[in-house]
Design a protein around this motif. Structure first.
Motif, PDB file in Angstrom:
ATOM      1  N   GLY A 182       0.810  -1.209   0.000  1.00 47.07           N
ATOM      2  CA  GLY A 182       0.000   0.000   0.000  1.00 47.07           C
ATOM      3  C   GLY A 182       0.846   1.262   0.000  1.00 47.07           C
ATOM      4  N   LEU A 183       0.250   2.370   0.425  1.00 48.63           N
ATOM      5  CA  LEU A 183       0.913   3.669   0.394  1.00 48.63           C
ATOM      6  C   LEU A 183       0.729   4.394   1.727  1.00 48.63           C
ATOM      7  CD1 LEU A 183      -0.278   4.923  -3.112  1.00 48.63           C
ATOM      8  CD2 LEU A 183       2.075   4.285  -2.527  1.00 48.63           C
ATOM      9  N   ILE A 184       1.685   5.280   2.027  1.00 50.56           N
ATOM     10  CA  ILE A 184       1.556   6.225   3.130  1.00 50.56           C
ATOM     11  C   ILE A 184       1.539   7.625   2.531  1.00 50.56           C
ATOM     12  CG2 ILE A 184       2.668   7.225   5.170  1.00 50.56           C
ATOM     13  CD1 ILE A 184       3.868   4.481   5.737  1.00 50.56           C
ATOM     14  N   TYR A 185       0.526   8.419   2.902  1.00 51.15           N
ATOM     15  CA  TYR A 185       0.406   9.809   2.446  1.00 51.15           C
ATOM     16  C   TYR A 185       0.730  10.739   3.611  1.00 51.15           C
ATOM     17  CZ  TYR A 185      -2.344   7.825  -1.440  1.00 51.15           C
ATOM     18  OH  TYR A 185      -2.779   7.096  -2.518  1.00 51.15           O
ATOM     19  N   THR A 186       1.582  11.720   3.359  1.00 55.49           N
ATOM     20  CA  THR A 186       1.966  12.688   4.391  1.00 55.49           C
ATOM     21  C   THR A 186       1.728  14.096   3.866  1.00 55.49           C
ATOM     22  OG1 THR A 186       3.663  11.189   5.242  1.00 55.49           O
ATOM     23  CG2 THR A 186       3.834  13.503   5.869  1.00 55.49           C
ATOM     24  N   ARG A 187       1.067  14.909   4.687  1.00 57.09           N
ATOM     25  CA  ARG A 187       0.767  16.280   4.273  1.00 57.09           C
ATOM     26  C   ARG A 187       0.869  17.203   5.477  1.00 57.09           C
ATOM     27  NH1 ARG A 187      -4.187  19.245   3.182  1.00 57.09           N
ATOM     28  NH2 ARG A 187      -5.387  17.472   3.973  1.00 57.09           N
ATOM     29  N   ILE A 188       1.444  18.381   5.271  1.00 55.56           N
ATOM     30  CA  ILE A 188       1.531  19.389   6.324  1.00 55.56           C
ATOM     31  C   ILE A 188       0.463  20.441   6.063  1.00 55.56           C
ATOM     32  CG2 ILE A 188       2.977  21.138   7.420  1.00 55.56           C
ATOM     33  CD1 ILE A 188       5.403  19.437   6.634  1.00 55.56           C
ATOM     34  N   LEU A 189      -0.367  20.681   7.064  1.00 54.66           N
ATOM     35  CA  LEU A 189      -1.499  21.591   6.939  1.00 54.66           C
ATOM     36  C   LEU A 189      -1.312  22.805   7.845  1.00 54.66           C
ATOM     37  CD1 LEU A 189      -2.519  18.435   6.919  1.00 54.66           C
ATOM     38  CD2 LEU A 189      -4.775  19.445   6.916  1.00 54.66           C
ATOM     39  N   GLY A 190      -1.666  23.982   7.338  1.00 56.12           N
ATOM     40  CA  GLY A 190      -1.764  25.155   8.184  1.00 56.12           C
ATOM     41  C   GLY A 190      -3.107  25.143   8.893  1.00 56.12           C
ATOM     42  N   SER A 191      -3.373  26.158   9.675  1.00 52.56           N
ATOM     43  CA  SER A 191      -4.669  26.220  10.355  1.00 52.56           C
ATOM     44  C   SER A 191      -5.764  26.720   9.413  1.00 52.56           C
ATOM     45  CB  SER A 191      -4.587  27.120  11.587  1.00 52.56           C
ATOM     46  OG  SER A 191      -4.155  28.421  11.236  1.00 52.56           O
ATOM     47  N   ASP A 193      -7.204  27.794   5.356  1.00 50.26           N
ATOM     48  CA  ASP A 193      -7.097  27.358   3.967  1.00 50.26           C
ATOM     49  C   ASP A 193      -6.147  28.263   3.191  1.00 50.26           C
ATOM     50  OD1 ASP A 193      -8.934  25.457   4.605  1.00 50.26           O
ATOM     51  OD2 ASP A 193     -10.543  26.226   3.326  1.00 50.26           O
ATOM     52  N   ASP A 194      -5.423  27.668   2.257  1.00 51.35           N
ATOM     53  CA  ASP A 194      -4.520  28.402   1.373  1.00 51.35           C
ATOM     54  C   ASP A 194      -4.996  28.200  -0.066  1.00 51.35           C
ATOM     55  OD1 ASP A 194      -2.523  29.511  -0.127  1.00 51.35           O
ATOM     56  OD2 ASP A 194      -0.942  28.124   0.529  1.00 51.35           O
ATOM     57  N   PRO A 195      -5.753  29.155  -0.622  1.00 46.06           N
ATOM     58  CA  PRO A 195      -6.312  28.971  -1.968  1.00 46.06           C
ATOM     59  C   PRO A 195      -5.268  28.969  -3.078  1.00 46.06           C
ATOM     60  CG  PRO A 195      -6.771  31.182  -1.146  1.00 46.06           C
ATOM     61  CD  PRO A 195      -6.179  30.417  -0.002  1.00 46.06           C
ATOM     62  N   SER A 196      -4.018  29.311  -2.753  1.00 43.29           N
ATOM     63  CA  SER A 196      -2.969  29.290  -3.780  1.00 43.29           C
ATOM     64  C   SER A 196      -2.403  27.896  -3.983  1.00 43.29           C
ATOM     65  CB  SER A 196      -1.833  30.240  -3.389  1.00 43.29           C
ATOM     66  OG  SER A 196      -1.112  29.733  -2.262  1.00 43.29           O
ATOM     67  N   SER A 197      -2.834  26.933  -3.150  1.00 44.62           N
ATOM     68  CA  SER A 197      -2.287  25.580  -3.204  1.00 44.62           C
ATOM     69  C   SER A 197      -3.363  24.573  -3.574  1.00 44.62           C
ATOM     70  CB  SER A 197      -1.693  25.197  -1.835  1.00 44.62           C
ATOM     71  OG  SER A 197      -1.408  23.812  -1.776  1.00 44.62           O
ATOM     72  N   PRO A 198      -3.037  23.590  -4.422  1.00 42.58           N
ATOM     73  CA  PRO A 198      -4.013  22.549  -4.762  1.00 42.58           C
ATOM     74  C   PRO A 198      -4.329  21.635  -3.585  1.00 42.58           C
ATOM     75  CG  PRO A 198      -1.870  22.002  -5.678  1.00 42.58           C
ATOM     76  CD  PRO A 198      -1.763  23.405  -5.131  1.00 42.58           C
ATOM     77  N   ILE A 199      -3.471  21.668  -2.544  1.00 39.49           N
ATOM     78  CA  ILE A 199      -3.721  20.880  -1.325  1.00 39.49           C
ATOM     79  C   ILE A 199      -3.766  21.819  -0.125  1.00 39.49           C
ATOM     80  CG2 ILE A 199      -2.772  18.709  -2.157  1.00 39.49           C
ATOM     81  CD1 ILE A 199      -0.159  19.512  -0.598  1.00 39.49           C
ATOM     82  N   GLY A 200      -4.319  23.009  -0.334  1.00 36.45           N
ATOM     83  CA  GLY A 200      -4.236  24.070   0.665  1.00 36.45           C
ATOM     84  C   GLY A 200      -5.321  24.079   1.715  1.00 36.45           C
ATOM     85  N   ARG A 201      -6.049  22.994   1.855  1.00 34.10           N
ATOM     86  CA  ARG A 201      -7.082  22.966   2.883  1.00 34.10           C
ATOM     87  C   ARG A 201      -6.445  22.887   4.265  1.00 34.10           C
ATOM     88  NH1 ARG A 201     -11.901  18.727   3.797  1.00 34.10           N
ATOM     89  NH2 ARG A 201     -13.545  20.162   4.409  1.00 34.10           N
ATOM     90  N   TRP A 265       1.535  17.537  -5.026  1.00 38.69           N
ATOM     91  CA  TRP A 265       1.313  18.023  -3.651  1.00 38.69           C
ATOM     92  C   TRP A 265       2.480  18.925  -3.258  1.00 38.69           C
ATOM     93  CZ3 TRP A 265      -1.080  13.907   0.138  1.00 38.69           C
ATOM     94  CH2 TRP A 265      -2.352  13.537  -0.341  1.00 38.69           C
ATOM     95  N   LYS A 266       2.519  20.078  -3.892  1.00 40.10           N
ATOM     96  CA  LYS A 266       3.644  20.991  -3.694  1.00 40.10           C
ATOM     97  C   LYS A 266       3.142  22.373  -3.333  1.00 40.10           C
ATOM     98  CE  LYS A 266       7.748  22.849  -6.038  1.00 40.10           C
ATOM     99  NZ  LYS A 266       8.527  22.869  -7.302  1.00 40.10           N
ATOM    100  N   ASP A 267       3.636  22.892  -2.217  1.00 41.62           N
ATOM    101  CA  ASP A 267       3.391  24.282  -1.838  1.00 41.62           C
ATOM    102  C   ASP A 267       4.475  24.683  -0.845  1.00 41.62           C
ATOM    103  OD1 ASP A 267       2.643  23.137   0.603  1.00 41.62           O
ATOM    104  OD2 ASP A 267       0.504  23.446   0.286  1.00 41.62           O
ATOM    105  N   GLY A 268       4.271  25.795  -0.165  1.00 43.77           N
ATOM    106  CA  GLY A 268       5.295  26.278   0.750  1.00 43.77           C
ATOM    107  C   GLY A 268       5.566  25.348   1.917  1.00 43.77           C
ATOM    108  N   ARG A 269       4.643  24.443   2.213  1.00 43.34           N
ATOM    109  CA  ARG A 269       4.794  23.520   3.339  1.00 43.34           C
ATOM    110  C   ARG A 269       5.192  22.111   2.914  1.00 43.34           C
ATOM    111  NH1 ARG A 269       2.031  25.604   7.895  1.00 43.34           N
ATOM    112  NH2 ARG A 269       0.811  27.464   7.431  1.00 43.34           N
ATOM    113  N   ASN A 270       4.878  21.740   1.682  1.00 45.13           N
ATOM    114  CA  ASN A 270       4.957  20.336   1.285  1.00 45.13           C
ATOM    115  C   ASN A 270       5.900  20.092   0.118  1.00 45.13           C
ATOM    116  OD1 ASN A 270       2.633  18.786   2.844  1.00 45.13           O
ATOM    117  ND2 ASN A 270       1.842  20.806   2.319  1.00 45.13           N
ATOM    118  N   ASP A 271       6.670  19.016   0.226  1.00 48.40           N
ATOM    119  CA  ASP A 271       7.530  18.512  -0.837  1.00 48.40           C
ATOM    120  C   ASP A 271       6.837  17.277  -1.421  1.00 48.40           C
ATOM    121  OD1 ASP A 271       9.383  17.280  -2.454  1.00 48.40           O
ATOM    122  OD2 ASP A 271      10.988  17.230  -0.953  1.00 48.40           O
ATOM    123  N   PRO A 272       6.419  17.310  -2.694  1.00 48.59           N
ATOM    124  CA  PRO A 272       5.631  16.198  -3.236  1.00 48.59           C
ATOM    125  C   PRO A 272       6.334  14.846  -3.195  1.00 48.59           C
ATOM    126  CG  PRO A 272       6.348  17.691  -4.986  1.00 48.59           C
ATOM    127  CD  PRO A 272       6.645  18.367  -3.694  1.00 48.59           C
TER     128      PRO A 272
END
Length: 337
Positions: A182-191, A193-201, A265-272
């Motif tokens: 299977g897979l492990i998904y890791t994501r860093i979230l701010g408090s 929403d960040d509308p500039s990011s495709p994973i910015g929730r 999954w790339k933004d200021g917090r996340n490395d895809p």
């Protein structure tokens, strides 16, 4: 655009008195004798009330098309507003799935209708099954074109079992490990929403609370671990299956967000590259991921949106994505259990 009406039996013609199946040879794919996706239009002018009533009357036939072909495009019907679209979704009678655990920033418009991913138009959203990274995912998705794109902005779709079968032939060892671990998904979230990011929730809207304790409880129910950071939280989901068995069709499917996470999954917090790994924690091979991306693009169908289009997708049969576009474009969505 040339529309070829599909020949139907007299019994079908009588039963489906307001709907007819059409072909768009330029865009559809012929797979095992079936056109993907199915496309339905009206044989006569309908008002919204007539359209809703006909959906309810013909639901078994419409569902049979979705089961056979994976997706159904309703084109040329009087669906002019988000409220109209909400009524169309309700007419099918599926229960709503709350959007808990998903990564995309969305805004509730009316009823059970939300915006689709609100990330900027220059960002491409790669192929994925909706919410494949969480255990509670929708079985059906509705998309609605409220405003046509200025240019581009298609929502390409591809049959999941086709990708599984072709990947198994090309990369058997990779697929075997993916199926086993299977897979492990890791994501860093701010408090927020960040509308500039495709994973910015942000985590507050992801878990529908501002209380960290409640967020942890809701995350745990999704099998997600939360690790609080100074300016946000790291969410770790998995190991979770990346290949599933579709019992209703008797075949394996490529049920994951692997390519979308690894490439998008790339933004200021996340490395895809760190966003998704094998279930044992080992890195995914970049060359195989990009070959899979090429395969998805080769096998997909991308029908240009027209205002009023409603697309019903079986989330266990079909992956979808979003192409870059020039505004305007407004696509709405609804998720169903």
């Amino acid at each position: 655009m040339n529309l070829d009406t599909k020949t139907m039996s007299s019994e079908q013609e009588e039963e489906n008195f307001s709907f007819t199946e059409i072909k768009l040879p330029t865009y559809q794919k012929l797979i095992n004798g079936n056109h993907f996706p199915s496309i339905i239009t009206s044989k006569k002018t309908l008002n919204l009330s007539d359209f809703i009533n006909t959906i309810q009357q013909q639901k078994p036939w419409l569902e049979s098309l979705v089961h056979m072909n994976g997706a159904l495009l309703l084109r040329g019907f009087p669906v002019y507003t988000a409220s109209d679209f909400n009524q169309v979704v309700e007419a099918f009678g599926y229960d709503e799935l709350p959007y808990v655990g998903g990564a995309a920033p969305r805004t509730n418009i009316i009823g059970r209708v939300f915006t689709a991913n609100e990330s900027p138009p220059d960002q491409k959203i790669h192929f994925h099954h909706e919410m494949a990274q969480v255990p509670e995912y929708p079985s059906k998705l509705f998309f609605y074109c409220e405003e046509e794109p200025g240019d581009g902005g298609e929502t390409p779709i591809v049959l999941s079992h086709v990708i599984y079968e072709k990947m198994k032939v090309r990369f058997p060892e990779f697929v075997e490990k993916l199926d086993r671990d299977g897979l492990i998904y890791t994501r860093i979230l701010g408090s927020e929403d960040d509308p500039s990011s495709p994973i910015g929730r942000g985590w507050q809207s992801t878990f529908l609370t501002k209380d960290k304790r409640i967020a942890e409880e809701r995350a745990a129910r999704l099998g997600t671990k939360l690790e609080w950071m100074e300016d946000g939280v790291k969410s770790v989901m998995g190991p979770i299956p990346a290949i599933k068995y579709d019992k209703t069709r008797g075949r394996k499917i490529w049920f994951n967000s692997m390519v979308a996470a690894y490439t998008g999954w790339k933004d200021g917090r996340n490395d895809p590259v760190k966003a998704v790994t094998f279930g044992d924690g080992t890195p995914l091979p970049s060359d195989v991921i990009h070959e899979c991306l090429k395969l998805l693009e080769e096998e997909c169908v991308a029908i240009p949106w027209q205002k009023g289009d409603v697309l019903l997708v079986d989330n266990l049969a079909v992956l979808h994505s979003r192409r870059q576009f020039n505004p305007p474009r407004r696509i709405l969505a609804s998720l169903c259990k």
